[in-house]
Write an enzyme that holds these catalytic residues in place. Structure first.
Site, mmCIF file in Angstrom:
data_model
loop_
_atom_site.group_PDB
_atom_site.id
_atom_site.type_symbol
_atom_site.label_atom_id
_atom_site.label_comp_id
_atom_site.label_asym_id
_atom_site.label_seq_id
_atom_site.Cartn_x
_atom_site.Cartn_y
_atom_site.Cartn_z
ATOM 1 N N ARG A 291 -2.620 4.641 -4.574
ATOM 2 C CA ARG A 291 -3.858 4.504 -5.293
ATOM 3 C C ARG A 291 -4.636 5.671 -5.513
ATOM 4 O O ARG A 291 -5.963 5.834 -6.470
ATOM 5 C CB ARG A 291 -4.931 3.037 -4.563
ATOM 6 C CG ARG A 291 -4.458 1.987 -4.997
ATOM 7 C CD ARG A 291 -3.260 1.464 -4.592
ATOM 8 N NE ARG A 291 -2.560 0.501 -4.738
ATOM 9 C CZ ARG A 291 -2.393 -0.310 -3.531
ATOM 10 N NH1 ARG A 291 -2.616 -0.063 -2.829
ATOM 11 N NH2 ARG A 291 -2.879 -1.964 -4.204
ATOM 12 N N ASP A 320 2.948 2.532 -6.350
ATOM 13 C CA ASP A 320 2.695 1.421 -5.862
ATOM 14 C C ASP A 320 2.965 1.079 -7.360
ATOM 15 O O ASP A 320 2.845 1.445 -8.084
ATOM 16 C CB ASP A 320 0.988 0.975 -5.245
ATOM 17 C CG ASP A 320 0.906 0.073 -4.099
ATOM 18 O OD1 ASP A 320 0.735 -0.999 -5.225
ATOM 19 O OD2 ASP A 320 0.435 0.149 -2.982
ATOM 20 N N HIS A 390 4.908 -4.575 -6.293
ATOM 21 C CA HIS A 390 4.171 -3.559 -6.141
ATOM 22 C C HIS A 390 4.837 -1.642 -7.301
ATOM 23 O O HIS A 390 4.410 -0.660 -7.226
ATOM 24 C CB HIS A 390 3.435 -2.572 -5.542
ATOM 25 C CG HIS A 390 2.512 -3.417 -4.799
ATOM 26 N ND1 HIS A 390 1.244 -4.056 -4.905
ATOM 27 C CD2 HIS A 390 2.463 -4.704 -3.379
ATOM 28 C CE1 HIS A 390 0.641 -5.001 -3.747
ATOM 29 N NE2 HIS A 390 1.462 -5.030 -2.524
ATOM 30 N N GLU A 455 4.150 -8.520 -0.948
ATOM 31 C CA GLU A 455 3.366 -9.421 -2.112
ATOM 32 C C GLU A 455 3.618 -9.304 -3.490
ATOM 33 O O GLU A 455 3.691 -9.642 -4.811
ATOM 34 C CB GLU A 455 2.302 -8.614 -2.414
ATOM 35 C CG GLU A 455 1.105 -8.853 -1.085
ATOM 36 C CD GLU A 455 -0.625 -7.413 -1.431
ATOM 37 O OE1 GLU A 455 -1.320 -8.454 -0.902
ATOM 38 O OE2 GLU A 455 0.106 -6.888 -1.382
ATOM 39 N N TRP A 598 -5.102 1.601 3.057
ATOM 40 C CA TRP A 598 -5.510 1.484 1.562
ATOM 41 C C TRP A 598 -6.399 2.261 0.954
ATOM 42 O O TRP A 598 -7.871 2.119 1.724
ATOM 43 C CB TRP A 598 -5.334 0.006 1.445
ATOM 44 C CG TRP A 598 -3.723 -0.692 2.416
ATOM 45 C CD1 TRP A 598 -4.508 -1.054 3.364
ATOM 46 C CD2 TRP A 598 -3.029 -0.864 1.468
ATOM 47 N NE1 TRP A 598 -3.070 -1.725 3.858
ATOM 48 C CE2 TRP A 598 -2.098 -1.173 3.064
ATOM 49 C CE3 TRP A 598 -2.170 -0.309 0.847
ATOM 50 C CZ2 TRP A 598 -0.726 -1.325 2.835
ATOM 51 C CZ3 TRP A 598 -0.946 -0.555 0.100
ATOM 52 C CH2 TRP A 598 -0.180 -0.830 1.397
HETATM 53 C C1 ACM Z 1 0.133 -5.018 2.411
HETATM 54 O O1 ACM Z 1 -1.105 -4.862 2.506
HETATM 55 N N1 ACM Z 1 -0.045 -5.456 0.963
HETATM 56 C C2 ACM Z 1 0.679 -4.804 3.034
#
Ligand code: ACM
Length: 645
Positions: A291, A320, A390, A455, A598
């Site tokens: 990111r 990602d 992702h 996800e 993140w």
């Molecule tokens: C995550 O926070 N998607 C691993």
């Protein structure tokens, strides 16, 4: 420093260390600079040249002792030892120069940088120490009235200490210290100088009256990362079984001295001992560089802060939806296109991007430099390629990865990226992944390679005719079953090549993968961990509600950070106890804990520092210190000593 390394901004390995003492003399008011060059390598050296820079340049007759001045331009000097001088491993070449400009007034006016040119011409990095002068033998003007405190984070297993009133001096290795031990002293000195460039370093390799001496012994019974410190009348014995244990012992000494120099009730021990070893083998921190791109020099500094806190795993999130950051041989588009976002680019601007394109990727030279830097600090880098979800950046970079008949917009991830999963029914997916694994295996020595697995969107792949046919052939009913098939195929490839699969907890969904040798990072809910351990997976706990450091500290409107997992105060991060979530019979499966960072909303160094520190120290203490030895009020006060990026 080679040109290539210079570009990475990552500190080089140094096999030499240069100390310097300013010494007043009767004949020259400016005095002399006395140098000691230590050889921390395994080979003797001779016939070399030494280059260094100093503000106090040699202006007049250098009155050189045991040295030849070959060159001097501005602050740059190059010197050589007299014919026949050889420095054995662990040995020192001592020389001095007079005729310097002016009297040094500050610690920072000594050697600023140095390198060595051996006979073969292959230049070597040289670490440098603080400029020394004769110690004043200072004691504390006032000894605080309260009980002595010690500035250690994480807190040790056992500490029985009597405080010293003596403040001055550096910690220096005693005569007879081996080259390998000197090298650890130099590594930790350089670490503290990088992290706290405004403070004096705790160590010097040049002993002066008033210094504290440190000796080394090996102690096999202390475990791979354990150490013991014995203090006796301001002399210190370090016992450790490994370079990592020795590094942690010296880091603890450095922390103690930083505290004592800061004053208040914080003291350095005069007598007593510390016995220490970590609670967990895996004490990790993850960083999302997809990111947000981080320069390699910033990653190196972040690794420094992990080492200071005795964290030993860096989980490096390299890909990602928003970017693919790792150069892959044979697939240059992955970074040329996949690491480039902009108004006209294949990848649109994302959080933080404006009218100017943004880009950034890691070359193999960058990675090698960081892996080596981490290894010197006893940190293992575990790379993550986040697949099969992702994967927007990879799919944009290589459109042939997409089934042309899959309906656009047929599914989307929680972050709003449509059709973002690698397709297991497209053969190029496997050709590309084979190239990715080739490079990961060549670049990263870690036992585990992290392949994400988090996800994957509901309904992923189901509108791809190629996938539908594959599922029919394999007798698979839904996307979850297909994800297991995908991950099992990945696992087989890694296993064949001697590596183990790590992934996020969703890798265990449905039938999962082969648990043997698999490590899952539990993030969604702490409660998931026990179920995975029960099924035979090794786990690392990184529950978002406690260890996601991008989550805001509190609920207020003016708080900074993400909110999807609520808010996590420093106290809440500190209070989380992993043992409450994992029944004792499953504890052998719990390899440790990890913080995650993140970076969607981490838009500046200020954001990073505000969110990460000192919560990272709270995670580090949970990874190292037994619950019974934790203490919130002690930790909170010591968090003032935490580094920042
Ligand atoms: C995550 O926070 N998607 C691993």
């Amino acid at each position: 420093m080679t040109d290539q390394q210079q570009a990475t901004g990552v500190p080089d390995e140094a096999r030499f260390h240069l100390d310097c003492l300013w010494q007043p003399t009767e004949s020259d008011p400016a005095g002399r600079l006395v140098f000691e060059l230590s050889n921390m390598g395994t080979e003797p050296v001779e016939g070399f040249r030494l280059a260094f820079t100093t503000l106090r340049f040699v202006e007049r007759d250098p009155a050189a002792d045991n040295v030849r001045l070959i060159d001097r331009r501005g602050y740059f000097h190059e010197v050589a030892p007299p014919e026949g001088v050889q420095i054995a491993p662990g040995g020192v070449w001592r020389f001095s120069l007079g005729g310097i400009t002016g009297v040094p007034q500050h610690r920072g006016e000594g050697i600023v940088s140095a390198y060595l040119t051996p006979v073969d011409g292959n230049r070597q990095a040289v670490t440098v120490g603080d400029l020394r002068r004769q110690a004043s033998g200072e004691t504390r003007a006032t000894v605080a009235a309260g009980p002595a405190r010690y500035a250690l984070t994480p807190w040790p297993v056992e500490a029985e200490l009597t405080p010293s009133d003596r403040l001055s001096g550096y910690i220096v290795p005693a005569d007879g210290t081996t080259a390998e031990e000197l090298s650890t002293v130099s590594t930790v000195t350089a670490l503290f100088r990088r992290l706290f460039p405004l403070e004096p370093a705790p160590f010097s390799l040049m002993a002066l009256p008033g210094d504290r001496l440190v000796r080394f012994a090996s102690g096999a019974g202390l475990g791979r990362e354990g150490y013991r410190l014995d203090f006796q009348d301001d002399e210190i014995l370090v016992t450790a079984a490994s370079a990592a244990g020795r590094q942690y012992a010296l880091t603890a000494l450095g922390q103690l001295l930083r505290g004592a120099r800061a004053g208040g009730d914080f003291r350095f021990p005069a007598r007593g001992h510390i016995l220490d070893r970590p609670r967990f083998a895996w004490r990790g921190c993850h960083l999302d560089t997809a990111r947000r791109f981080f320069l390699t020099g910033d990653i190196a500094r972040f690794l420094d802060s992990l080492a200071y806190l005795r964290l030993n795993v860096f989980h490096w999130h390299l890909t990602d939806d928003e970017a693919w950051r790792l150069e892959i041989r044979g697939f240059p588009e992955l970074t040329a296109v996949g690491a480039y976002r902009g108004p006209e680019a294949a990848l649109p601007p994302q959080l933080g991007d404006g009218l100017h394109p943004s880009s950034g990727s890691y070359s193999h030279a960058d990675v090698r430099a960081l892996v080596a830097h981490a290894a010197r600090l006893a940190i293992e880098i575990v790379p993550e390629i986040d697949i099969p979800g992702h994967s927007t950046a990879a799919l944009a970079a290589l459109p042939a990865l997409v089934d042309p008949d899959e309906a656009a917009g047929s599914y989307a991830s929680v972050q709003g990226f449509a059709n973002n999963a690698l397709n297991p029914a497209v053969e190029l997916t496997w050709t590309m992944l084979e190239a990715v694994f080739d490079d990961l295996i060549e670049l990263f020595p870690s036992a585990y390679l992290h392949v994400g697995g988090d996800e994957v969107a509901e309904g992923a792949w189901l509108s791809s005719p190629l996938t539908v046919r594959l599922m029919k052939d394999l007798g698979l009913d839904d996307a979850e079953a297909l994800q297991s098939h995908f991950m099992r195929r990945v696992q087989a490839r890694l296993t064949r090549r001697g590596r183990q699969l790590a992934g996020w907890n969703e890798v265990g969904n449905g039938v999962g993968v082969e648990p043997e040798g698999t490590l899952l990072t539990v993030w969604q809910k702490a409660a998931i961990g026990a179920g995975l351990a029960q099924r035979g997976y090794d786990i690392v706990m990184a529950p978002a509600e406690a260890y996601y450091l991008d989550i805001a500290h509190a609920d207020g409107w003016d708080e900074i950070g993400m909110s999807w997992a609520g808010a996590t105060s420093l106290e809440a991060t500190y209070a989380y106890e992993v043992g409450d979530d994992i029944p004792s019979d499953l504890l052998p499966r719990l390899k440790g804990i990890q913080a995650c960072i993140w970076t969607e909303l981490i838009d500046s160094r200020a954001h990073f520092n505000h969110l990460v520190f000192p919560r990272l120290a709270a995670v580090a203490e949970a990874g190292w210190t037994l619950p019974a030895r934790k203490d919130w009020s002690r930790f909170r006060e010591l968090s003032a000593f935490c580094p920042t990026l």
